[in-house]
Design a protein around this motif. Structure first.
Motif, mmCIF file in Angstrom:
data_model
loop_
_atom_site.group_PDB
_atom_site.id
_atom_site.type_symbol
_atom_site.label_atom_id
_atom_site.label_comp_id
_atom_site.label_asym_id
_atom_site.label_seq_id
_atom_site.Cartn_x
_atom_site.Cartn_y
_atom_site.Cartn_z
ATOM 1 N N ARG A 58 -30.240 19.155 12.040
ATOM 2 C CA ARG A 58 -29.594 17.938 12.522
ATOM 3 C C ARG A 58 -29.715 17.800 14.041
ATOM 4 N NH1 ARG A 58 -24.332 17.005 13.389
ATOM 5 N NH2 ARG A 58 -23.727 18.987 12.479
ATOM 6 N N GLU A 75 -33.312 16.901 15.233
ATOM 7 C CA GLU A 75 -33.614 15.475 15.149
ATOM 8 C C GLU A 75 -33.011 14.717 16.336
ATOM 9 O OE1 GLU A 75 -35.755 14.126 12.668
ATOM 10 O OE2 GLU A 75 -36.057 16.294 12.627
ATOM 11 N N LYS A 131 -35.087 15.549 19.484
ATOM 12 C CA LYS A 131 -36.356 14.811 19.493
ATOM 13 C C LYS A 131 -36.146 13.399 20.034
ATOM 14 C CE LYS A 131 -38.194 14.641 15.479
ATOM 15 N NZ LYS A 131 -38.618 14.761 14.070
ATOM 16 N N ASP A 167 -43.072 18.154 16.612
ATOM 17 C CA ASP A 167 -42.172 18.737 15.619
ATOM 18 C C ASP A 167 -42.924 19.721 14.731
ATOM 19 O OD1 ASP A 167 -40.261 19.307 13.696
ATOM 20 O OD2 ASP A 167 -39.634 17.212 13.478
#
Length: 142
Positions: free
Chosen positions: A13, A16, A19, A31
Motif C-alpha cells: 500500500r 503505491e 510511486k 516498479d
C-alpha cells in the motif's frame, strides 16, 4: 531521478503511495513488484531493486515491507548498495548526509503513510556531505 521501488505484500500500500509521490515530484519510478497484497517472499522483489541500483540502471531505490528490516538486510547483500532502514525524518537525513544511502527501507507497519512520504521527501532532498564520511563509504565498498 530514476528510482526503483519494490515491496512485499506488507509494504504494497505504501509502495503505491510513494510511486505517486515520486511521479508528482518529477521522478521516474520503476516498479519491481509486488503488485498486490497477496502474500509473497520479499527477496523476490527487493533483490531486483538493489541490483538495479548497483548496476546503475537506476539512480536510487526504495524498498518496503512490514518492518523494513528484512528488506534492508536483503538490499545490503548486494555490493555497492547502502540501504538505510528509516523510521523518521532524521534517520533519512543522516542516512544521506553521512552514509550516502542509495536505497532506503521503510516498514509500513511501523509508521503512518504521511511519515513514510515525508521520509522519502527528506531522503530525496538531502545531499551527501562527503569529506570524512567518504573514507567510511570507501571502507564499506572495499
Amino acid at each position: 531521478m530514476t528510482i526503483a521501488i519494490g515491496s512485499d505484500h506488507a509494504g504494497f500500500r505504501y509502495k503505491e503511495a510513494i510511486k505517486n509521490l515520486l511521479t508528482d515530484l518529477g521522478h521516474t519510478p520503476i516498479d519491481k513488484g509486488t503488485f498486490s497484497e497477496e502474500p509473497v517472499d520479499y527477496p523476490r522483489f527487493i533483490r531486483p531493486v538493489a541490483e538495479a541500483v548497483a548496476s546503475g540502471e537506476v539512480d536510487r531505490g526504495i524498498v518496503l515491507g512490514g518492518s523494513g528490516n528484512g528488506e534492508a538486510m536483503m538490499a545490503n547483500r548486494i555490493k555497492g548498495v547502502r540501504c538505510a532502514l528509516c523510521w523518521n525524518e532524521e534517520s533519512a537525513r543522516l542516512g544521506r548526509q553521512h552514509n550516502n544511502a542509495n536505497v532506503i527501507s521503510l516498514g509500513q507497519r511501523m509508521m503512518s503513510e504521511e511519515t513514510a512520504l515525508q521520509i522519502v521527501r527528506v531522503w530525496l532532498d538531502t545531499p551527501f556531505e562527503g569529506g570524512r564520511h567518504q573514507a567510511r563509504i570507501d571502507q564499506l565498498d572495499a
